[in-house]
Design an enzyme around this catalytic site. Structure first.
Site, PDB file in Angstrom:
ATOM      1  N   ASP A 204       0.851  -1.194   0.000  1.00 22.26           N
ATOM      2  CA  ASP A 204       0.000   0.000   0.000  1.00 22.26           C
ATOM      3  C   ASP A 204       0.884   1.240   0.000  1.00 22.26           C
ATOM      4  OD1 ASP A 204      -2.305   1.769   0.375  1.00 22.26           O
ATOM      5  OD2 ASP A 204      -3.341  -0.033   1.047  1.00 22.26           O
ATOM      6  N   HIS A 266      -2.639   3.183  -4.716  1.00 25.70           N
ATOM      7  CA  HIS A 266      -2.082   2.690  -3.446  1.00 25.70           C
ATOM      8  C   HIS A 266      -0.688   2.096  -3.631  1.00 25.70           C
ATOM      9  CE1 HIS A 266      -5.390   3.471  -0.698  1.00 25.70           C
ATOM     10  NE2 HIS A 266      -6.248   3.016  -1.579  1.00 25.70           N
ATOM     11  N   GLU A 330      -9.661   2.862  -5.375  1.00 27.50           N
ATOM     12  CA  GLU A 330      -9.210   4.210  -5.023  1.00 27.50           C
ATOM     13  C   GLU A 330      -7.982   4.666  -5.823  1.00 27.50           C
ATOM     14  OE1 GLU A 330     -10.765   4.465  -0.456  1.00 27.50           O
ATOM     15  OE2 GLU A 330      -8.804   3.540  -0.731  1.00 27.50           O
TER      16      GLU A 330
HETATM   17  C1  ACM Z   1     -10.934  -0.387   0.420  1.00 28.62           C
HETATM   18  O1  ACM Z   1     -11.445  -0.385   1.559  1.00 28.62           O
HETATM   19  N1  ACM Z   1     -10.314   0.690  -0.038  1.00 28.62           N
HETATM   20  C2  ACM Z   1     -11.024  -1.550  -0.428  1.00 28.62           C
END
Ligand code: ACM
Ligand code: ZN
Length: 767
Positions: A204, A266, A330
């Site tokens: 991440d 991420h 995201e």
């Molecule tokens: C997430 O909670 N961004 C998958």
């Protein structure tokens, strides 16, 4: 099924009355969790004795049996062994029966006075059957040391199989790392509840947690970050050997480990080491605040795809799962919109926009996985711009992504935030440790139904199951991670295993008392509901004549209290049964106590007898405005502002108008930090006791520090506190510090002070 349910309930109530084989209330009745499909209680009982024999013919089953022998020897102190033939009594006979009428994970159990027979089609079914035998035995069977006990099971026959084949837990080890020992401990416990998937979120923005021999800078740069407070967090990552060790350990417990390598968003931790795979070229630091970064992998650069392919092909062989999770959630499109390479890709591939570029990018990765016979899982954003043909979708932003994907014929795993995000609060946020937000009680998680409404009737088979997610932004320690995970993960286990028709929260709640004792055997720091106040859970309660304190818990648990300054124990406390009235200064200490004797954290509530503090200014002396001073830079204590010169000063008529140079949260930098000091007066409309609630760092009333939040993570409204004030104008000073504490930059919050007269319903902003 309805008659079945009735049968179960009937037998269960019978069993509660008849099976008082154990002095402990939590061991009474049948406590098997997840609840089995069919159970019939019969007369008689089996008592496990020293030198009991497991009768086993199959070698693979022998390995399963060894697992239980070592566990049971530890807690019973008995000598247990296995042999091919079943003796006349004191046996556990374990057989593979290929045409048994259950699915591959199912099993049957028959308990007689002489012994127990467990049958299944597969070693995995035998494993679950034996876990159920553990669940039939007193909870102390999970004890790490010998317990003197009569190990008795009522005679029952059970036929059981899971409702869903995907019963998962996710764990984020990027925001806060959890070592191999922790992971193994969790796998032990998850297996007790027949959870069979462990989704390991390994990369991440805030950290890369898996070794790479191909890209060694990932092991030096990407595995640590400098936190907002200045401390270095890390380096932390798993070596290839450790990953293999965990995969093997999970495999012995029939848990499939599904790795996640996040892309195209991420990825800042990796980009900090290899900025050339971003759109801008960097430089970047491993991100030290939570949320979503604008910097992502460049989708226009072939070298980025080569890099990610290299990573995936390097780590893939460490895992045995057919699945590989590529993230996909995201991913802001800001960089791609401005990047010549990304724009060229859009043009050359005849894509409509950046969403289609994301879809194109993920389809490239899908090809890599397909080449190696792996199935791709992605978060539900991968639906945007077109779903990759073979993708399995994890529906997290509610259920819609799951419904849409399943209706399109894709497999789906349900993980909707409102029910299955275990980083959410499980009690009042004024009482519980800081969490990311939300409110998901044990009952809420238990209420989840994995087959969503809106799904075409002929598509329900695409719902593979459900998973609870444990994101660790606010989980600063292994203990806190367990606190959020348990017992809610047990609700997930039952939701995904047991027949829908048998859902019964009250009965689940009863069985949880027994399950928590099993968790004690594994030293799990599970959540015990802390006493809350129904209106405002304030730790400081002002009163003029008398105060009444009402207490409750999120599920029925005994509440103990003292007024002697001592922490409540069974011996020195009283049990709360009705609201408590106070007329004098008192320190009230409260906690809840499970039937096992285990207790929650202690809450201290100060009851403070006051007289109405007189107004400190008259109407002619005050203006309706407040003075605002802005200080640039990071500050962690209000006292550090003394002697500093503000960069700007102004008047404000409303706290809401305080300038917050709020940058796009994907872009925050060291230059963005300002502290704000507000001074002025506020008008108290009538004599009364007023409740305040705020996330500011410090609040002074009439020159005295009233609320002190310094050094705490201020994501959520905390510090409910009351004060007796006389009608008229009172001086107020508010300090809001600019800094990052625990990954949360204060910049994103406003100056928020709200208040209400005690006993009135709603808080309102100070102004
Ligand atoms: C997430 O909670 N961004 C998958
Ligand atoms: Zn680009």
């Amino acid at each position: 099924m309805h008659t079945l349910k009735k049968l179960f309930v009937l037998l269960l109530s019978f069993s509660i009355i008849s099976c008082k084989t154990d002095e402990k209330t939590y061991n009474q009745g049948i406590n098997i969790t997840p609840k089995p499909m069919e159970l019939t209680l019969k007369d008689g009982k089996f008592t496990l004795k020293n030198n009991a024999i497991f009768a086993v013919k199959d070698e693979a089953v022998g390995k399963v049996v060894d697992f239980f022998i070592s566990k049971m020897q530890r807690s019973t102190g008995y000598s247990l062994s296995k042999q091919q033939n079943r003796p006349a009594n004191n046996y556990i006979d374990v057989n593979i029966v290929s045409d048994l009428d259950v699915n591959n994970e199912g099993y049957t159990i028959d308990v007689k006075d002489a012994g127990i027979t467990v049958e299944a089609k597969t070693p995995q079914g035998i494993f679950y059957g034996l876990q159920t035998v553990m669940q039939l035995l007193p909870a102390e069977i999970e004890s790490p040391a010998t317990v003197e006990k009569v190990w008795t099971i009522p005679n029952v026959s059970i036929k059981d199989e899971p409702r869903f084949k995907y019963r998962g837990q996710h764990l984020d080890v990027c925001r806060h790392f959890l070592d191999v020992e922790y992971i193994k401990k969790q796998l032990d416990v998850l297996a007790m509840f027949k959870i069979n998937k462990f989704h390991w979120h390994l990369t991440d923005d805030q950290g890369w947690r898996i070794e790479s021999k191909k890209y060694p800078k990932l092991n030096s740069t990407s595995v640590k970050r400098t936190e907002g407070e200045g401390k270095v967090y890390g380096p932390y990552y798993y070596t290839h050997e450790q990953i293999k060790e965990v995969v093997a350990y999970a495999g012995e417990r029939f848990i499939e480990v599904i790795p996640e390598v996040e892309l195209p968003g991420h990825g800042v931790a990796a980009l900090a080491a290899y900025p050339e795979y971003s759109c801008t070229g960097g430089p970047f630091e491993v991100r030290n605040i939570w949320g979503v970064a604008n910097d992502v992998y460049c989708a226009g650069n072939d070298a980025t795809l080569t890099f990610l392919t290299g990573i995936i092909e390097e780590v893939m062989p460490l895992f045995e799962s057919d699945y590989f999770h590529i993230g996909g959630d995201e991913c802001p499109k800001d960089r791609w919109k401005k990047c010549p390479k990304c724009q060229k890709r859009i043009k050359n591939e005849k894509l409509k926009d950046e969403h289609e570029l994301q879809s194109w990018f993920i389809k490239q990765i899908e090809q890599v996985l397909l080449k190696h016979n792996k199935k791709m899982i992605g978060w539900d954003e991968i639906l945007e711009g077109g779903l990759a043909p073979s993708a399995t979708v994890m529906s997290w932003r509610g259920e819609k992504g799951g419904v849409d994907a399943a209706n399109m014929g894709h497999d789906v795993i349900m993980t909707p935030g409102g029910w299955l995000y275990l980083d959410h609060y499980q009690g009042d946020q004024n009482v519980e440790p800081v969490a990311i937000g939300g409110y998901t009680t044990l009952e809420k998680t238990y209420s989840y139904e994995p087959v969503p409404e809106g799904l075409d009737k002929n598509k329900t088979h695409h719902i593979l199951g459900a998973q609870a997610n444990v994101w660790t932004e606010y989980l600063y320690s292994p203990e806190q991670t367990e606190y959020m995970t348990y017992p809610r993960i047990i609700a997930l286990a039952e939701v995904t295993w047991s027949p829908k028709e048998q859902k019964d929260y009250k009965d689940f709640e009863r069985r949880i008392a027994n399950q928590l004792v099993r968790l004690d055997g594994h030293k799990v720091n599970y959540h015990i509901p802390i006493p809350e106040q129904p209106k405002l859970s304030a730790d400081f309660v002002a009163f003029v004549d008398s105060a009444v304190v009402e207490l409750k818990t999120t599920r029925p648990i005994k509440i103990l209290y003292t007024t002697s300054m001592e922490e409540p124990t069974v011996n020195n406390s009283k049990e709360y049964t009705a609201p408590l009235k106070f007329t004098e200064n008192t320190v009230l200490k409260v906690r809840s106590a499970l039937s096992s004797g285990k207790m929650s954290a202690v809450r201290t509530i100060k009851l403070d007898k006051q007289t109405y503090a007189l107004a400190t200014a008259s109407e002619t002396e005050v203006t309706s405005d407040m003075k605002v001073e802005y200080y640039k830079g990071k500050y962690f204590k209000a006292s550090e502002l003394a002697g500093k010169t503000p960069v700007e000063t102004e008047q404000t008529e409303s706290l809401r108008k305080v300038k917050y140079r709020i940058p796009d949260y994907g872009e925050i930098s060291e230059d963005d930090f300002y502290s704000v000091v507000l001074t002025g007066h506020f008008n108290v409309p009538e004599d009364g006791v007023y409740d305040f609630s705020t996330v500011v760092d410090g609040l002074w009333i009439d020159g005295k520090l009233f609320i002190d939040n310094e050094g705490t993570v201020r994501k959520n409204m905390k510090s409910g506190k009351s004060i007796a004030l006389a009608k008229g104008y009172h001086a107020i000073r508010i300090v809001r510090l600019g800094n990052i504490i625990g990954g949360w930059p204060s910049q994103w919050n406003s100056v928020d002070v709200s208040w209400k007269k005690t006993e009135q319903q709603k808080f309102r902003p100070l102004k």
